[in-house]
Design an enzyme around this catalytic site. Structure first.
Site, PDB file in Angstrom:
ATOM      1  N   HIS A  55       0.829  -1.222   0.000  1.00  0.00           N
ATOM      2  CA  HIS A  55       0.000   0.000   0.000  1.00  0.00           C
ATOM      3  C   HIS A  55       0.861   1.268   0.000  1.00  0.00           C
ATOM      4  O   HIS A  55       0.531   2.254   0.675  1.00  0.00           O
ATOM      5  CB  HIS A  55      -0.952   0.013   1.205  1.00  0.00           C
ATOM      6  CG  HIS A  55      -1.960  -1.100   1.174  1.00  0.00           C
ATOM      7  ND1 HIS A  55      -3.124  -1.035   0.447  1.00  0.00           N
ATOM      8  CD2 HIS A  55      -1.966  -2.321   1.767  1.00  0.00           C
ATOM      9  CE1 HIS A  55      -3.800  -2.154   0.598  1.00  0.00           C
ATOM     10  NE2 HIS A  55      -3.123  -2.961   1.381  1.00  0.00           N
ATOM     11  N   ASN A 128     -10.342  -2.665   2.304  1.00  0.00           N
ATOM     12  CA  ASN A 128      -9.983  -2.747   0.884  1.00  0.00           C
ATOM     13  C   ASN A 128     -11.231  -2.494   0.040  1.00  0.00           C
ATOM     14  O   ASN A 128     -12.334  -2.394   0.570  1.00  0.00           O
ATOM     15  CB  ASN A 128      -9.446  -4.152   0.557  1.00  0.00           C
ATOM     16  CG  ASN A 128      -7.969  -4.316   0.912  1.00  0.00           C
ATOM     17  OD1 ASN A 128      -7.208  -3.353   0.907  1.00  0.00           O
ATOM     18  ND2 ASN A 128      -7.581  -5.531   1.221  1.00  0.00           N
ATOM     19  N   TYR A 338       0.136  -3.732  11.978  1.00  0.00           N
ATOM     20  CA  TYR A 338       0.076  -2.347  11.493  1.00  0.00           C
ATOM     21  C   TYR A 338       0.832  -1.406  12.421  1.00  0.00           C
ATOM     22  O   TYR A 338       1.653  -0.605  11.985  1.00  0.00           O
ATOM     23  CB  TYR A 338      -1.381  -1.914  11.293  1.00  0.00           C
ATOM     24  CG  TYR A 338      -1.924  -2.389   9.971  1.00  0.00           C
ATOM     25  CD1 TYR A 338      -2.056  -3.755   9.719  1.00  0.00           C
ATOM     26  CD2 TYR A 338      -2.255  -1.514   8.958  1.00  0.00           C
ATOM     27  CE1 TYR A 338      -2.513  -4.218   8.502  1.00  0.00           C
ATOM     28  CE2 TYR A 338      -2.722  -1.964   7.729  1.00  0.00           C
ATOM     29  CZ  TYR A 338      -2.847  -3.309   7.512  1.00  0.00           C
ATOM     30  OH  TYR A 338      -3.287  -3.763   6.295  1.00  0.00           O
TER      31      TYR A 338
END
Ligand code: NDP
Length: 479
Positions: A55, A128, A338
């Site tokens: 990403h 997404n 993350y």
């Protein structure tokens, strides 16, 4: 002409000349005491921070979320507490595989990450544009992403790597079918849906838990590019989606999405025909209909891309009271991964950066670390419990316990032998014959470049999903 501010060094010292360096005589070497030159070069060398492994290429904007329907029966989260409540949002919309400078329009899944600055802290919905994902166990994730990146020797991307991995991991079939359908090349960010993809949970004021899936449906309508358009624009204007979003917002043409949830009562999960925590599966709308919640509007461009979008850090770990996790194995890994990636990319104090900072007070005993940007807790004691008025926990925010049992082990998440094939088959059968033909052509165009053994393995999977699907691909490949 506007009156300029005086140029300064980073320490605020006025600068008299920014065009010539300080030298020993007209033709002499540069003097080390030219601190201004040294600072300028040294900072320039450090302009790049580590690129996101996935990403990396993205556009982003600010916006608002407005509640239009009452869902307080399912969640006590303040963001949903009243019809009409508005919350500030940051959105970041990305491709997955390409590097930071890669083309926007290539066939890929798109990231759809939202940060809601709620009155109870930040809720990050890191989704997404597809309702499912390639794999359902994070232990496969680094291998999968390696296939999407570059080969060790040539530094080239390789369709053989994609299809080799995919042919050996049939749980990918659902996502592969979406990726090679028309939706794999969206016309732009406003023209695609966003999905939370994972199953999360809602908890209401009565402490009841519901399993929930998040859907953001575009109000601009789903619009896609043909592969020919996508390839042409990738060459002509690699930043097409970034430009399109920025320009739309500049002219006041604000993209909007309707936010829906699917709700499953906690007890249903035990016996539902699909494993509701399997990220490669949807919950069919007939079983769990979409319930409208509100409207998301992206309506303000960033003033500085690096500060507001590159430094933005989203994490599925950021849920607020009334919204929580589920046993989804991929979600469990992302809750760790993350924040871990942000600590590497931005440093331990990344939540203090202006774009990540919640719009509420932060009170904790985290201290120090590189680049502590707030008051670092001031003069308060840095331990808990303490007798000096430091912040304390509040049991009112405790979640109802979740019953979990079982023997520790490494389990496949399947339920039924055809588990990996039914939903991709349903998707194929839902498409018009034109859409099916384009899906098959897109797959053949990519698969034709890989060894025959891999082609044959893939055709067998497509056939298990739907005979026509598999036969179409086989025919296109001349098998
Ligand atoms: P439903 O009829 O209840 O749902 C079909 C949904 O599929 C539509 O609402 C639309 O969702 C989406 N869809 C329609 N055309 C396409 C397309 N060409 N490519 C991708 N998605 C499309 O049937 P089911 O719930 O049984 O789902 C059937 C299949 O639809 C699933 O296997 C899944 O692949 C796909 N799908 C299902 C979703 C779900 O949450 N149930 C969501 C998205 C896709 P949307 O309006 O969200 O685009």
């Amino acid at each position: 002409m506007s009156k300029h501010k005086t140029l300064t060094t980073a320490a605020g010292i006025p600068i008299s000349d920014n065009q010539t360096s300080l030298t020993a005589g007209e033709r002499g070497p540069t003097l080390m005491q030219d601190h201004q030159l040294v600072e300028k070069l040294a900072h320039f060398h450090r302009e790049r921070i580590p690129e996101r492994v996935v990403h990396a290429k993205a556009a982003g904007a600010h916006g608002t979320f407005t509640v239009t329907k009452d869902i307080t029966a399912y969640t006590k989260a303040h963001i949903f507490s009243k019809v009409g409540t508005q919350t500030d949002v940051l959105g970041r919309f990305s491709t997955v595989a390409g590097e930071k400078g890669s083309a926007d329009t290539v066939r890929d899944v798109r990231g759809f990450a939202l940060k809601f600055y709620t009155k109870e802290g930040n809720w990050d919905m890191v989704g997404n544009n597809t309702p499912v994902f390639f794999i359902r166990d994070a232990i496969k994730f680094p291998d999968f992403i390696h296939t999407q990146k570059r080969m060790p020797q040539t530094n080239l991307r390789s369709e053989t790597m994609w299809w080799d991995f995919w042919s050996l991991v049939p749980e990918v079939l659902h996502q592969v079918t979406i990726l090679f359908s028309d939706r794999g090349t969206p016309l732009g960010i406003p023209f695609m849906n966003g999905y939370g993809s994972h199953t999360y949970s809602f908890i209401n004021a009565k402490e009841e838990r519901f399993w929930v899936k998040f859907h953001f449906k575009t109000q601009q309508g789903i619009k896609n590019m043909t592969p020919e358009e996508a390839n042409r624009i990738a060459g002509e204007d690699p930043d097409f989606h970034t430009r399109q979003l920025f320009e739309a917002i500049e002219r006041g043409d604000y993209p909007k999405w309707t936010f829906y949830v699917q709700i499953m009562p906690e007890a249903d999960a035990e016996n539902y025909r699909w494993n509701p925590f399997d990220l490669t599966k949807v919950w069919p709308h007939n079983d769990y209909p979409l319930i409208e919640v509100g409207v998301l509007e992206m309506n303000r461009n960033p003033v500085n891309y690096f500060a507001e979008i590159e430094q933005s850090a989203f994490s599925p770990a950021n849920v607020v009271p009334g919204i929580s996790f589920s046993p989804d194995k991929m979600l469990q890994a992302r809750i760790f991964a993350y924040a871990d990636a942000h600590r590497y990319r931005l440093g331990a104090n990344y939540e203090q950066l202006p774009v990540n900072r919640p719009h509420v007070e932060v009170n904790n005993y985290n201290r120090d670390g590189f680049m502590a940007m707030d008051d670092n807790g001031g003069s308060l004691v840095n331990y808990e419990p303490n007798s000096f008025g430091g912040p304390k926990e509040d049991p009112a925010f405790k979640e109802p316990p979740l019953k979990i049992s079982g023997n520790a082990g490494r389990y496949e998440q399947k339920r039924g032998v055809d588990d990996d094939y039914i939903q991709p088959g349903n998707l194929f059968r839902l498409m018009s014959s034109d859409e099916q033909a384009r899906l098959i052509t897109n797959i053949v165009d990519s698969l034709k470049n890989v060894p025959k053994e891999i082609q044959e393995r893939m055709v067998a999977h497509f056939q298990k999903a739907d005979k026509e699907y598999g036969n179409g691909v086989a025919k296109g490949l001349g098998l």
